[in-house]
Design a protein around this motif. Sequence first.
Motif, short mmCIF file in Angstrom:
data_model
loop_
_atom_site.label_atom_id
_atom_site.label_comp_id
_atom_site.label_asym_id
_atom_site.label_seq_id
_atom_site.Cartn_x
_atom_site.Cartn_y
_atom_site.Cartn_z
N GLN A 1 9.53 7.61 -9.38
CA GLN A 1 9.28 7.71 -10.82
C GLN A 1 10.17 6.71 -11.55
OE1 GLN A 1 10.06 11.85 -11.67
NE2 GLN A 1 8.15 12.54 -10.75
N GLN B 1 2.66 1.70 -3.41
CA GLN B 1 1.77 2.22 -4.44
C GLN B 1 1.43 3.69 -4.20
OE1 GLN B 1 0.83 0.82 -7.31
NE2 GLN B 1 2.22 -0.84 -6.75
N ARG B 2 1.32 4.06 -2.95
CA ARG B 2 1.04 5.47 -2.62
C ARG B 2 2.19 6.37 -3.08
NH1 ARG B 2 1.93 8.44 2.09
NH2 ARG B 2 2.76 6.57 3.10
N GLU C 1 0.83 -1.21 0.00
CA GLU C 1 0.00 0.00 0.00
C GLU C 1 0.86 1.25 0.00
OE1 GLU C 1 -2.59 2.30 3.35
OE2 GLU C 1 -2.93 0.14 3.20
N LEU D 1 4.19 5.70 -5.57
CA LEU D 1 4.12 5.74 -7.03
C LEU D 1 3.03 6.70 -7.50
CD1 LEU D 1 4.51 1.92 -7.76
CD2 LEU D 1 6.03 3.70 -8.60
N SER D 2 1.88 6.61 -6.90
CA SER D 2 0.75 7.44 -7.31
C SER D 2 1.02 8.92 -7.08
CB SER D 2 -0.52 7.04 -6.55
OG SER D 2 -0.86 5.70 -6.83
N ALA D 3 1.76 9.24 -6.01
CA ALA D 3 2.06 10.63 -5.68
C ALA D 3 3.23 11.18 -6.48
CB ALA D 3 2.33 10.76 -4.19
#
Length: 417
Positions: free
Chosen positions: A87, A78-79, A75, A81-83
């Motif tokens: 990169q 992924q957080r 979790e 990555l999403s933010a």
Amino acid sequence: MEVEVPLVRPFAGLRPAPAYAAEVAAPPYDVLTSEEARVRASGKPWSFLRVSRAEIDLAPGTDPHAPEVYAKAAENFQRMLSAGVLQRDPVPCFYAYRLIMGSHSQTGIVVAASIAAYAADRIRKHELTRPDKEDDRVRQIEALNAQTGPVLLAHPPRPELERTLTQVSAQAPVIDVAADTGVRHSLWVIDDHDAIAEIVRIFEAMPALYIADGHHRSAAAARVAAARRRANPGHTGEESYNFFLAVAFAHHRMRILPYHRVVRDLNGMGHEAFLARLRERFEVQPSGEPVAPQRRGEFGLYLARSWHRLSMRPQWMPADDPVARLDVSLLADHVLGPLLGIHDARRDERIDFVGGIRGLQELERRVDSGEMACAFSLNATRMEDLMAVADAHRIMPPKSTWFEPKLADGLVSHLLD
């Protein structure tokens, strides 16, 4: 049909956006306790410890190997990555990686290393692994679908590779952070096609690479690869799961610190009786200062608030056996086993180990506190000795090497596509 793969190859690495690099960079997952990790990550929402030691985001006392810890790691990953905190590079790259600690500097290269070469012993090992520690890393890799803790590799010096790294590192790094450990971490991207091809060629000409640190990470990567290979009817050998994340340095640039020993009791002997037994195989000389051994067969002994220098008598020194001649083996074979009754240093609770970074003062503290009866300071294992053991397909005693400075977690990760 499986294709032939290179010893190392470039990969599209996942790394912190420059603005977040200093916060993301974290010590290796296995050098901190849960509580130490919790303190280090306090106030740092993007610390990679929230991935590598995700129990810090759960209730205190949570088992670090509980299923919810791996779920929380995924979790948090992924957080990030999403933010955009992490990169991915758009094309496969190598990465030059420099570590500076005090006056010591070493520059190596981040690669994806071949698991086929690992299985064929072209990437050589010198330690046994524990199934429970392997299981932990397998679960972490599977939860993240990524390898995030690099394996530390050593290779024979190659002037042409050193020239390439010197040219690359003359430019401004994409990451340049000073960690709270006092180590400076700098990273450069190598995406030039010709430079990549030359690096692959240089490594292909090497007879072997050597795992310096990270036996459990490499073993876990091999297990994940085997499982995915069985589950993939179209397996070719080129899939990302066939490689593991590693940083390779020329062995003469690396620094091993001593790994000292502390022992809880003298196996029923008094101080003088113990010294008398030691004199059977060692010259024993009192020392007015802490003893930092500098040559093979020499040890420091801290006992009853006093230091002694132990020098092994020549007739007891072994010949050319690559394992028996190690100082950690000499101490085990001539003192810990026959005198102190410690025959399995992996499991015996009467012995503990103190990494050289903590200094000889830590040995004095452990003994003076009454926790331990005596301490032994050792000379550092040499890289040439480690490589000789690996070349002979032998195993070193536990806690033979302490590499410093340590690689950071989170600066480059390897996604398994």
